[in-house]
Motif scaffolding. Structure first.
Motif, PDB file in Angstrom:
ATOM      1  N   UNK A 199     -14.917  -8.108 -37.363  1.00  0.00           N
ATOM      2  CA  UNK A 199     -13.988  -8.651 -36.381  1.00  0.00           C
ATOM      3  C   UNK A 199     -13.915  -7.738 -35.160  1.00  0.00           C
ATOM      4  N   UNK A 200     -13.943  -6.436 -35.393  1.00  0.00           N
ATOM      5  CA  UNK A 200     -13.888  -5.473 -34.296  1.00  0.00           C
ATOM      6  C   UNK A 200     -15.097  -5.625 -33.375  1.00  0.00           C
ATOM      7  N   UNK A 201     -16.271  -5.723 -33.968  1.00  0.00           N
ATOM      8  CA  UNK A 201     -17.494  -5.884 -33.164  1.00  0.00           C
ATOM      9  C   UNK A 201     -17.474  -7.207 -32.403  1.00  0.00           C
ATOM     10  N   UNK A 202     -17.050  -8.250 -33.083  1.00  0.00           N
ATOM     11  CA  UNK A 202     -16.992  -9.589 -32.484  1.00  0.00           C
ATOM     12  C   UNK A 202     -16.038  -9.611 -31.282  1.00  0.00           C
ATOM     13  N   UNK A 203     -14.831  -9.104 -31.494  1.00  0.00           N
ATOM     14  CA  UNK A 203     -13.815  -9.139 -30.445  1.00  0.00           C
ATOM     15  C   UNK A 203     -14.212  -8.275 -29.258  1.00  0.00           C
ATOM     16  N   UNK A 216     -14.847  -9.945 -25.644  1.00  0.00           N
ATOM     17  CA  UNK A 216     -13.903  -9.611 -24.582  1.00  0.00           C
ATOM     18  C   UNK A 216     -14.628  -9.177 -23.312  1.00  0.00           C
ATOM     19  N   UNK A 217     -15.779  -8.563 -23.474  1.00  0.00           N
ATOM     20  CA  UNK A 217     -16.552  -8.107 -22.324  1.00  0.00           C
ATOM     21  C   UNK A 217     -17.462  -9.181 -21.751  1.00  0.00           C
ATOM     22  N   UNK A 218     -17.906 -10.109 -22.590  1.00  0.00           N
ATOM     23  CA  UNK A 218     -18.968 -11.019 -22.174  1.00  0.00           C
ATOM     24  C   UNK A 218     -18.539 -12.450 -21.875  1.00  0.00           C
ATOM     25  N   UNK A 219     -17.343 -12.854 -22.297  1.00  0.00           N
ATOM     26  CA  UNK A 219     -16.918 -14.221 -21.999  1.00  0.00           C
ATOM     27  C   UNK A 219     -16.700 -14.364 -20.503  1.00  0.00           C
ATOM     28  N   UNK A 220     -17.208 -15.433 -19.922  1.00  0.00           N
ATOM     29  CA  UNK A 220     -17.144 -15.623 -18.470  1.00  0.00           C
ATOM     30  C   UNK A 220     -16.153 -16.697 -18.056  1.00  0.00           C
ATOM     31  N   UNK A 275      -5.026  -5.325 -31.020  1.00  0.00           N
ATOM     32  CA  UNK A 275      -5.061  -4.219 -31.984  1.00  0.00           C
ATOM     33  C   UNK A 275      -6.459  -3.613 -32.047  1.00  0.00           C
ATOM     34  N   UNK A 276      -7.470  -4.468 -32.117  1.00  0.00           N
ATOM     35  CA  UNK A 276      -8.853  -3.977 -32.238  1.00  0.00           C
ATOM     36  C   UNK A 276      -9.329  -3.257 -30.980  1.00  0.00           C
ATOM     37  N   UNK A 277      -8.916  -3.742 -29.826  1.00  0.00           N
ATOM     38  CA  UNK A 277      -9.332  -3.096 -28.588  1.00  0.00           C
ATOM     39  C   UNK A 277      -8.563  -1.797 -28.378  1.00  0.00           C
ATOM     40  N   UNK A 278      -7.340  -1.759 -28.863  1.00  0.00           N
ATOM     41  CA  UNK A 278      -6.505  -0.588 -28.656  1.00  0.00           C
ATOM     42  C   UNK A 278      -6.723   0.544 -29.644  1.00  0.00           C
ATOM     43  N   UNK A 279      -7.560   0.308 -30.655  1.00  0.00           N
ATOM     44  CA  UNK A 279      -7.764   1.363 -31.669  1.00  0.00           C
ATOM     45  C   UNK A 279      -9.175   1.902 -31.614  1.00  0.00           C
TER      46      UNK A 279
END
Length: 199
Positions: free
Chosen positions: A172-176, A180-184, A195-199
């Protein structure tokens, strides 16, 4: 800070902005018809007359549903779901589908014409049994395939929500983080994504 200009769009509710000006110790500087410029140039305690005028003109008030409704464009009598926008909710995992479902229903209530829930592998059948208003898409199990799948899905949508109930495991961490960086398209990061981006 001795001086800094902040320009606020005209749609900001002005009675509330008046009190905001006083609290932030700002002086009003007229600039454009459609904009307000706020300029820090002296502490409010040195301008008690201005502070008093603002306080008198800016009673506290409560934000009501009608206030918010007035900011939204009216929907035409000939409107249909195809012109209301299509939201992709990327969230939900086995045993964690509730947050994705609530996000999808919230998008509908906010005015989206169509909503598709895109949960992780193994969760689609649980969502299909809970909803009749929302569509679902079955995300592949591998992270790399899931990323490509979501990127293809978002091409046909107008906006996305990423994270509710998606899980906190390594996949989930890798996916998110990658999505988050690639969706246009415009994307709201929510819940597990934060949570995943902040940790």
């Amino acid at each position: 800070i001795t001086r800094a200009d902040y320009v606020f769009s005209k749609w900001v509710v002005e009675p509330r902005l008046e009190m905001f000006r006083a609290l932030l110790q700002v002086r009003v500087v007229p600039e454009y018809d459609e904009r307000l410029a706020l300029e820090y140039d002296s502490p409010i305690q040195d301008d008690k007359e201005f502070a008093l005028d603002v306080a008198k003109a800016a009673p506290w008030s409560q934000l009501e549903a009608a206030d918010v409704a007035s900011w939204l464009p009216a929907r035409g009598l000939d409107a249909h779901k195809g012109i209301g926008g299509h939201v992709l909710v990327i969230g939900g995992a086995p045993g964690r589908t509730g947050a994705a479902l609530l996000s999808g229903l919230g998008a509908l209530r906010a005015g989206a014409g169509l909503v598709t829930l895109c949960p992780r592998a193994g969760a689609q059948s649980a969502l299909d049994g809970k909803v009749i208003e929302l569509m679902t898409a079955d995300m592949p199990a591998s992270v790399s395939s899931a990323i490509e799948f979501v990127k293809a899905e978002i091409e046909k949508k107008h906006a996305a929500v990423l994270g509710p109930g998606i899980g906190l495991d390594d996949d989930a961490c890798q996916l998110v983080r990658q999505l988050a960086l690639e969706l246009e398209k415009p994307c709201v990061l929510d819940a597990d994504a934060l949570t995943l981006i902040g940790t």
